[in-house]
Design a protein around this motif. Structure first.
Motif, PDB file in Angstrom:
ATOM      1  N   PRO A 178       4.595  -9.510  10.772  1.00  0.00           N
ATOM      2  CA  PRO A 178       3.939  -8.490  10.939  1.00  0.00           C
ATOM      3  C   PRO A 178       3.072  -8.768   9.841  1.00  0.00           C
ATOM      4  O   PRO A 178       3.393  -8.805   8.639  1.00  0.00           O
ATOM      5  N   GLY A 179       1.283  -8.821   9.259  1.00  0.00           N
ATOM      6  CA  GLY A 179       0.874  -8.685   8.599  1.00  0.00           C
ATOM      7  C   GLY A 179       0.615  -7.350   8.055  1.00  0.00           C
ATOM      8  O   GLY A 179       0.682  -7.764   6.444  1.00  0.00           O
ATOM      9  N   ALA A 180       1.611  -6.095   7.945  1.00  0.00           N
ATOM     10  CA  ALA A 180       1.044  -5.663   7.269  1.00  0.00           C
ATOM     11  C   ALA A 180       2.798  -4.311   6.948  1.00  0.00           C
ATOM     12  O   ALA A 180       3.225  -4.091   8.428  1.00  0.00           O
ATOM     13  N   VAL A 181       2.887  -3.153   6.313  1.00  0.00           N
ATOM     14  CA  VAL A 181       3.616  -2.825   6.326  1.00  0.00           C
ATOM     15  C   VAL A 181       3.755  -1.703   7.121  1.00  0.00           C
ATOM     16  O   VAL A 181       2.780  -0.453   6.221  1.00  0.00           O
ATOM     17  N   ASP A 182       4.647  -1.499   8.199  1.00  0.00           N
ATOM     18  CA  ASP A 182       4.588   0.260   8.216  1.00  0.00           C
ATOM     19  C   ASP A 182       5.590   1.176   8.606  1.00  0.00           C
ATOM     20  O   ASP A 182       6.891   1.515   8.295  1.00  0.00           O
ATOM     21  N   LYS A 183       4.701   2.250   7.537  1.00  0.00           N
ATOM     22  CA  LYS A 183       5.486   3.163   6.314  1.00  0.00           C
ATOM     23  C   LYS A 183       6.450   4.129   7.437  1.00  0.00           C
ATOM     24  O   LYS A 183       7.382   4.565   6.871  1.00  0.00           O
ATOM     25  N   ALA A 184       6.340   3.767   8.972  1.00  0.00           N
ATOM     26  CA  ALA A 184       6.766   4.827   9.649  1.00  0.00           C
ATOM     27  C   ALA A 184       8.250   4.198  10.441  1.00  0.00           C
ATOM     28  O   ALA A 184       9.346   4.269  10.871  1.00  0.00           O
ATOM     29  N   LEU A 185       8.323   2.713   9.940  1.00  0.00           N
ATOM     30  CA  LEU A 185       9.479   2.177  10.377  1.00  0.00           C
ATOM     31  C   LEU A 185      10.045   2.220   8.843  1.00  0.00           C
ATOM     32  O   LEU A 185      11.737   1.039   9.468  1.00  0.00           O
ATOM     33  N   LEU A 186      10.138   2.664   8.012  1.00  0.00           N
ATOM     34  CA  LEU A 186      10.665   2.751   6.529  1.00  0.00           C
ATOM     35  C   LEU A 186      12.375   3.421   6.623  1.00  0.00           C
ATOM     36  O   LEU A 186      12.052   4.607   6.540  1.00  0.00           O
ATOM     37  N   LEU A 222       7.986  -6.254   4.587  1.00  0.00           N
ATOM     38  CA  LEU A 222       7.779  -5.795   3.006  1.00  0.00           C
ATOM     39  C   LEU A 222       8.187  -7.203   1.754  1.00  0.00           C
ATOM     40  O   LEU A 222       7.540  -7.176   1.477  1.00  0.00           O
ATOM     41  N   LEU A 223       9.003  -7.712   2.671  1.00  0.00           N
ATOM     42  CA  LEU A 223       9.870  -9.055   1.323  1.00  0.00           C
ATOM     43  C   LEU A 223       8.552  -9.686   1.457  1.00  0.00           C
ATOM     44  O   LEU A 223       8.680 -10.686   0.554  1.00  0.00           O
ATOM     45  N   GLN A 224       7.266 -10.324   2.441  1.00  0.00           N
ATOM     46  CA  GLN A 224       6.561 -10.805   2.797  1.00  0.00           C
ATOM     47  C   GLN A 224       5.633 -10.728   1.590  1.00  0.00           C
ATOM     48  O   GLN A 224       5.335 -10.999   0.423  1.00  0.00           O
ATOM     49  N   ARG A 225       5.004  -9.328   1.875  1.00  0.00           N
ATOM     50  CA  ARG A 225       4.361  -8.964   0.548  1.00  0.00           C
ATOM     51  C   ARG A 225       4.505  -8.979  -1.024  1.00  0.00           C
ATOM     52  O   ARG A 225       4.393  -8.992  -2.007  1.00  0.00           O
ATOM     53  N   LEU A 226       6.079  -8.091  -1.119  1.00  0.00           N
ATOM     54  CA  LEU A 226       6.984  -8.634  -2.708  1.00  0.00           C
ATOM     55  C   LEU A 226       6.744 -10.208  -2.664  1.00  0.00           C
ATOM     56  O   LEU A 226       6.123 -10.085  -4.407  1.00  0.00           O
ATOM     57  N   ALA A 227       7.323 -11.229  -2.014  1.00  0.00           N
ATOM     58  CA  ALA A 227       7.115 -12.653  -2.168  1.00  0.00           C
ATOM     59  C   ALA A 227       5.890 -13.258  -2.872  1.00  0.00           C
ATOM     60  O   ALA A 227       5.536 -13.542  -3.793  1.00  0.00           O
ATOM     61  N   GLY A 228       4.653 -12.441  -2.030  1.00  0.00           N
ATOM     62  CA  GLY A 228       3.225 -13.270  -2.515  1.00  0.00           C
ATOM     63  C   GLY A 228       3.019 -12.549  -3.710  1.00  0.00           C
ATOM     64  O   GLY A 228       2.071 -13.458  -4.712  1.00  0.00           O
ATOM     65  N   ALA A 252      12.051   2.171   1.283  1.00  0.00           N
ATOM     66  CA  ALA A 252      10.807   3.218   0.701  1.00  0.00           C
ATOM     67  C   ALA A 252      10.362   3.625  -0.035  1.00  0.00           C
ATOM     68  O   ALA A 252       9.060   3.003  -0.991  1.00  0.00           O
ATOM     69  N   ALA A 253      11.460   3.105  -1.608  1.00  0.00           N
ATOM     70  CA  ALA A 253      10.893   2.841  -2.478  1.00  0.00           C
ATOM     71  C   ALA A 253      10.490   1.711  -3.047  1.00  0.00           C
ATOM     72  O   ALA A 253       9.525   1.475  -3.830  1.00  0.00           O
ATOM     73  N   LEU A 254      10.962   0.782  -2.108  1.00  0.00           N
ATOM     74  CA  LEU A 254      10.764  -0.664  -2.911  1.00  0.00           C
ATOM     75  C   LEU A 254       8.738  -0.602  -1.990  1.00  0.00           C
ATOM     76  O   LEU A 254       8.512  -1.871  -2.840  1.00  0.00           O
ATOM     77  N   ALA A 255       8.304  -0.325  -1.343  1.00  0.00           N
ATOM     78  CA  ALA A 255       7.195  -0.233  -0.380  1.00  0.00           C
ATOM     79  C   ALA A 255       6.469   0.273  -1.154  1.00  0.00           C
ATOM     80  O   ALA A 255       5.754  -0.427  -1.707  1.00  0.00           O
ATOM     81  N   GLU A 256       6.676   1.776  -1.776  1.00  0.00           N
ATOM     82  CA  GLU A 256       5.701   2.141  -2.552  1.00  0.00           C
ATOM     83  C   GLU A 256       5.923   1.475  -4.150  1.00  0.00           C
ATOM     84  O   GLU A 256       4.963   1.833  -4.495  1.00  0.00           O
ATOM     85  N   ALA A 257       7.197   0.781  -4.366  1.00  0.00           N
ATOM     86  CA  ALA A 257       6.523   0.621  -5.523  1.00  0.00           C
ATOM     87  C   ALA A 257       5.904  -0.912  -6.169  1.00  0.00           C
ATOM     88  O   ALA A 257       5.367  -1.370  -6.667  1.00  0.00           O
ATOM     89  N   VAL A 258       6.514  -1.184  -4.881  1.00  0.00           N
ATOM     90  CA  VAL A 258       5.199  -2.508  -4.579  1.00  0.00           C
ATOM     91  C   VAL A 258       3.644  -2.542  -4.483  1.00  0.00           C
ATOM     92  O   VAL A 258       3.064  -2.794  -5.332  1.00  0.00           O
TER      93      VAL A 258
END
Length: 725
Positions: A633-641, A706-712, A647-653
């Motif tokens: 997926p091109g974006a992170v869906d917060k509802a699936l965290l 999420l990992l793809q967004r972090l790696a980018g 969730a903490a990593l997504a917020e930090a990223v």
């Protein structure tokens, strides 16, 4: 020093040895003797010993060498027991033959065991040979291994050397070692200065060697001769009220020309100072090995210093001789300069139309036209006056048609500066013609003016693009157009000049110009061939020039990679680790200035305590993403965290991306990586507590997103995974 360790002296006396080869020959002799002793197990003290040499001798002086080898232990393996003994335990012919060869009874042989079984072995201990008995062969081996491309032979001797050999000194302690080389018996008698000392020089022991020769007006230590030359030259220049220009290369040669240097202050007519001083300096240094004298502003004066190999009783005659040999060369330089001024820059430039630059790329005038077009493009991107850039480029090769450059090729650009100034060109244009050649050598500075840098870049771009288009890319040691040197000069000028340029786009422009030049040249050749054929009744209608050998975009990428490869060594010399260079090179920034900023940033990042863990994490993330099946997926869906750690990593990223966006736009890569380093706790917690490849495809895809967004973002400055060991 113990009686067992005595100093060693080897001296080979010759006719005057070739200047350029002298240091290498001395080093080879020294290394050969040292290696010969080591291979034979002879103990020696090297201390601070170094090769000694003068134009008439090569010498090795070691402070301590053992009197003999240590005991020599030997072990020779014999036949296995099943072959050596018969059924009754008696020796077979194989064992008897082995024992006879060893010179012992078979019962004196020992036994040993290896992976194939038990076998006989002969072990022996013999006294070491005396060093004096080994030295002649050691010296002969060292001499035979010396790099002498064209050995001379003299008399009836079969063996050759760099120059005829006249004496040989071989001393161990105070004893002469009996030996022979080139038909000469070793002795303790050396020779002093050819003119200032009569008769031989007695060497009582190696420890006396340097002082004994000094007393005979020979400085056998090259460092001592060098120091004396510098001291005398500086003193002579000071007497004239100036400062000596002591070029390192010139000093190297003078040191190899003399045994007892003596400075002589000389002068020439001030009228010659109207000639470009670089021409006069080149004549003095390259042709006569003199040292020019400069004033406080670095301008050439009418004085120079010559180094005589003798303390003359009539220094005035020596001075007259030095001044006499320099005058005709100066007169020639003045004639060339005056005639070039009469010819004028425009006429010189016009003559470039008849000079071939490269068979496939046309004339030098064609190259000038390409460089002018590139100079305009570079100037526009660099914020420099485009009209001045074109003008400087149009005149940049005119001096190749001058008499001065024909006589002094090293004055390319320098002569052009003088001629441009004389023709009324602006100082900026004149100086740029000279600076376009910078850096001229590995440690030279880049062009100092913005216009000079523009012209230097344009010149290198055309040389590289033309070289690649014409199929002249370097292979092995072959680089006829010096493309490696040009690529490094291009990169240095951009980086050290602080120029933010799209190098790929500039290379593309240069490649297009070179390709068109090749097509024009090919068409011209084809037309010439067609005209010639038709004159002889051959119909060539419909035949056209084929340009299928041109690969524009392929060459653009190849040239860019070629330039980046030159940067690898450039940064290695600055102490940048290979992993850090690779991390930035993988990003292939189109701007080399941007590349340099990323290198600096990754260097700072690597010092942080979080760097290793984040590099390893990014490496792990890259591997996970490579193995992922389907579309991420091109974006992170917060509802699936589902997990607190994700969730903490997504917020930090999210926070890190928002905070680093402005820094990325501004090119503040240090700030970007410093902020990303603060992600380590959340990254560590994620990998400790969250499983990525779960069964639920939606959750799995969300975690991969999420990992793809972090790696980018972790890889936004450099591929930091290269820092992971």
């Amino acid at each position: 020093m113990s009686a067992a360790m005595q100093p060693l002296l080897v001296e080979i006396g010759t006719e005057e040895l070739p200047v350029g080869a002298l240091p290498g020959l001395a080093q080879a002799l020294f290394d050969g003797v040292v290696d010969g002793l080591a291979r034979r197990g002879v103990a020696f003290e090297r201390g601070d010993a170094k090769p000694l040499h003068t134009p008439r001798r090569l010498a090795v002086l070691l402070p301590g060498v053992a009197a003999e080898q240590p005991e020599q232990h030997s072990e020779v393996l014999g036949p296995y027991l099943n072959i050596a003994l018969d059924a009754d335990g008696q020796p077979t012919r194989a064992l008897q033959g082995f024992a006879a060869k060893a010179g012992v009874e078979w019962t004196a042989l020992e036994r040993t065991t290896d992976n194939k079984g038990e076998r006989f072995v002969h072990r022996a201990v013999t006294p070491g040979a005396a060093t004096a008995a080994l030295l002649p062969e050691i010296v002969r081996e060292a001499v035979a291994a010396m790099p002498i491309p064209k050995p001379m032979r003299w008399g009836s001797r079969d063996a050759g050397f760099a120059r005829p050999v006249h004496w040989l000194v071989l001393l161990h302690g105070d004893q002469v070692v009996e030996g022979e080389l080139f038909g000469l018996a070793a002795d303790r008698m050396s020779r002093g200065h050819r003119f200032m000392h009569e008769g031989p020089v007695w060497i009582g022991s190696p420890a006396d060697y340097v002082d004994a020769l000094r007393n005979a007006f020979v400085l056998v230590d090259p460092a001592e001769r060098r120091e004396r030359i510098v001291r005398e030259v500086e003193a002579a220049a000071k007497t004239a009220g100036g400062v000596a220009r002591i070029d390192a290369g010139n000093l190297d040669q003078v040191e190899c020309l003399v045994e007892w240097p003596s400075a002589v202050l000389c002068g020439f007519e001030t009228d010659f100072l109207a000639v470009p001083q670089e021409a006069l300096v080149a004549t003095m240094e390259a042709n006569q090995k003199f040292f020019p004298v400069l004033d406080a502003q670095g301008r050439l004066t009418e004085h120079f210093v010559g180094i005589a190999n003798i303390e003359s009783i009539d220094v005035a005659e020596v001075r007259k001789g030095y001044e006499r040999v320099i005058r005709p060369r100066f007169a020639d330089a003045r004639f060339f300069f005056d005639e070039d001024l009469k010819q004028g820059l425009a006429s010189m430039n016009d003559g470039l139309k008849t000079v071939t630059y490269q068979a496939k790329l046309g004339t030098v005038a064609d190259k000038v036209a390409r460089v002018a077009a590139l100079a305009e493009a570079v100037a526009q991107a660099a914020g420099v006056d485009t009209a001045l850039a074109r003008r400087a480029a149009e005149l940049s090769k005119a001096d190749l048609q001058s008499r001065m450059v024909n006589e002094f090729p090293e004055l390319q650009g320098i002569a052009g500066r003088y001629y441009a100034a004389a023709a009324g060109e602006t100082a900026d244009v004149a100086n740029a013609i000279d600076e376009a050649y910078q850096p001229r050598y590995s440690r030279d500075d880049i062009a100092s003016s913005p216009l000079g840098r523009v012209l230097a870049i344009a010149e290198r771009l055309d040389t590289l693009a033309g070289g690649f288009a014409a199929g002249l890319k370097p292979t092995g040691n072959k680089d006829p157009f010096a493309l490696r040197r040009n690529a490094l000069a291009l990169a240095r000028t951009i980086v050290e000049g602080g120029l933010s340029l799209d190098l790929v786009e500039l290379i593309r422009h240069a490649e297009a110009l070179s390709s068109r030049a090749m097509i024009r040249t090919g068409l011209a050749k084809a037309q010439f061939a067609a005209d010639h054929a038709e004159k002889h009744g051959v119909d060539v209608k419909g035949q056209i020039y084929e340009s299928s050998d041109l690969h524009p975009e392929k060459n653009v990428l190849a040239i860019f990679d070629f330039v980046l490869d030159r940067l690898r060594g450039y940064y290695a010399d600055k102490g940048v680790p290979a992993q850090q260079f690779a991390a930035v090179a993988e990003m292939s920034p189109k701007s080399l200035l941007d590349f340099d900023r990323r290198i600096a940033a990754i260097g700072e990042f690597a010092t942080l305590p979080e760097a290793e863990a984040l590099a390893a994490a990014n490496k792990r993330i890259r591997n996970i993403l490579k193995k992922a099946e389907g579309t991420i997926p091109g974006a992170v869906d917060k509802a699936l965290l589902r997990e607190p750690a994700e969730a903490a990593l997504a917020e930090a990223v999210d926070a890190a991306v928002a905070e680093t966006d402005p820094a990325l736009v501004a090119g503040d890569y240090v700030a970007v990586l410093g902020r990303l380093a603060r992600l380590r706790p959340q990254v560590d917690a994620f990998f400790d507590q969250v499983m990525v490849n779960v069964d639920d495809p939606a959750v799995r895809g969300n975690r991969l997103a999420l990992l793809q967004r972090l790696a980018g973002r972790l890889g936004s400055v450099a591929a930091i995974e290269h820092l992971s060991s």
